[in-house]
Write an enzyme that holds these catalytic residues in place. Structure first.
Site, mmCIF file in Angstrom:
data_model
loop_
_atom_site.group_PDB
_atom_site.id
_atom_site.type_symbol
_atom_site.label_atom_id
_atom_site.label_comp_id
_atom_site.label_asym_id
_atom_site.label_seq_id
_atom_site.Cartn_x
_atom_site.Cartn_y
_atom_site.Cartn_z
ATOM 1 N N VAL A 60 -15.185 -13.192 7.384
ATOM 2 C CA VAL A 60 -16.221 -12.235 7.776
ATOM 3 C C VAL A 60 -16.637 -11.280 6.662
ATOM 4 O O VAL A 60 -17.595 -10.524 6.834
ATOM 5 C CB VAL A 60 -15.781 -11.406 9.001
ATOM 6 N N TYR A 61 -15.951 -11.262 5.539
ATOM 7 C CA TYR A 61 -16.332 -10.337 4.478
ATOM 8 C C TYR A 61 -17.724 -10.689 3.965
ATOM 9 O O TYR A 61 -17.956 -11.775 3.416
ATOM 10 C CB TYR A 61 -15.332 -10.369 3.323
ATOM 11 N N SER A 62 -18.647 -9.739 4.170
ATOM 12 C CA SER A 62 -20.056 -9.952 3.809
ATOM 13 C C SER A 62 -20.559 -11.282 4.367
ATOM 14 O O SER A 62 -21.297 -12.022 3.708
ATOM 15 C CB SER A 62 -20.249 -9.881 2.291
#
Length: 326
Positions: A60-62
């Site tokens: 989910v990071y960026s």
């Protein structure tokens, strides 16, 4: 850079872990402070060349672009067997809201998606990012075991949750002959020490390695109280984590500044040294958005706090509500 054993497992990792939440397209995922690929690459290279070969990211990071930046660049500067690569599963991807959580369907889908973005056939450490209250833990643990048996992950880890949840997951895995977790990625720093009550003693007892996130409290322990950064001004989660006990936190920050002046080191090195010296900690996860931050963290590896200094740093702490599990 020293290599350290991750808990009771056989996995050897560098004594610092590079957190890759900092690297990602600012227009994706709502983090305006992240660095695009062209600004991320020199920092990733510098960390790897300095011996930080343990890197942590999440799907989910960026919205996947952190994994994409690593996949596009990392294998141009390092061989696959030189890197210990970790990622996570649980959160909602913007284009795939039906694939969040820790159901069997979500896990098997997301490991393949992460591997495509990372351009590798396996990750070394696959972690559940949070607890999934909607999915039976047996379903989650069996699916994770199948990921390991398929060769798509070498080890399993977990992140912030309650100790009873982590203990339950481990027991379900052991009772069924499935792969247990070897690591816990939880929040440990001088202004958030609630993990000392249950989770850290559990991990010490069970031989689970600690890889703390936010060891410097998202920068609050690295500067005098009130000094702001661009990230601090736009990071709503920071306020959820650290705006509960302001008076006590001010005293903690003052103690860090006092010890830093005494030893002639930056505050960041003192805050990180406290985490590094904590029993059970294998590799704190550091975020690096500027070359000077990496240099500071590396130079700080030589700092050893005395018992008296540790006591002074810990004395102002006031218990607070649990934060960061959701």
């Amino acid at each position: 850079m020293r290599m350290k054993r991750l808990g009771a497992s056989g996995l050897q990792v560098s004594e610092l872990c590079l957190g890759c939440m900092t690297y990602g397209a600012p227009e994706r995922g709502g983090h305006k402070w992240t660095l695009p690929a062209e600004e991320s690459r020199p920092l990733i290279r510098a960390a790897v060349e300095a011996g930080i070969t343990f890197l942590d990211t999440a799907n989910v990071y960026s919205d996947g672009s952190s994994e994409e930046i690593l996949g596009d660049y990392l294998w141009t500067i390092a061989r696959r067997d030189e890197i210990v690569l970790a990622t996570k599963v649980h959160g909602e991807m913007l284009e795939e809201p039906h694939m969040q959580g820790l159901s069997r369907r979500a896990i098997l889908h997301n490991i393949d998606a992460s591997l495509r973005r990372l351009k590798t056939d396996h990750v070394d450490l696959y972690q559940i990012h949070r607890w999934d209250y909607a999915t039976p833990i047996a379903e989650t643990m069996e699916a994770l075991h199948d990921v390991v048996k398929a060769g798509k992950a070498r080890y399993l880890g977990a992140s912030s949750m309650f100790a009873w949840q982590f203990a339950k997951a481990q027991e379900v895995a052991r009772a069924n002959g499935w792969t247990p977790f070897v690591s816990m990625q939880n929040q440990i720093n001088l202004i958030y020490r609630e993990e000392e009550r249950e989770m850290i003693p559990l991990c010490l007892d069970q031989g689970v390695g600690l890889i703390p996130w936010s060891p410097m409290a998202r920068g609050r322990l690295t500067r005098v109280w009130g000094a702001e950064t661009a990230r601090g001004q736009s990071d709503a989660f920071m306020r959820v984590l650290y705006d509960q006990t302001e008076a006590a936190d001010r005293r903690v920050v003052a103690a860090v500044a006092e010890v830093a002046a005494e030893v002639g080191r930056p505050m960041a090195q003192v805050a990180l040294a406290w985490v590094r010296q904590k029993a059970g900690v294998t590799a704190p996860i550091i975020g690096v958005s500027k070359p000077a931050q990496l240099t500071e963290a590396l130079e700080g590896l030589s700092l050893e706090l005395t018992p008296g200094q540790v006591a002074r740093l810990e004395a102002p702490y006031v218990p607070r509500a649990v934060a960061g599990h959701g």
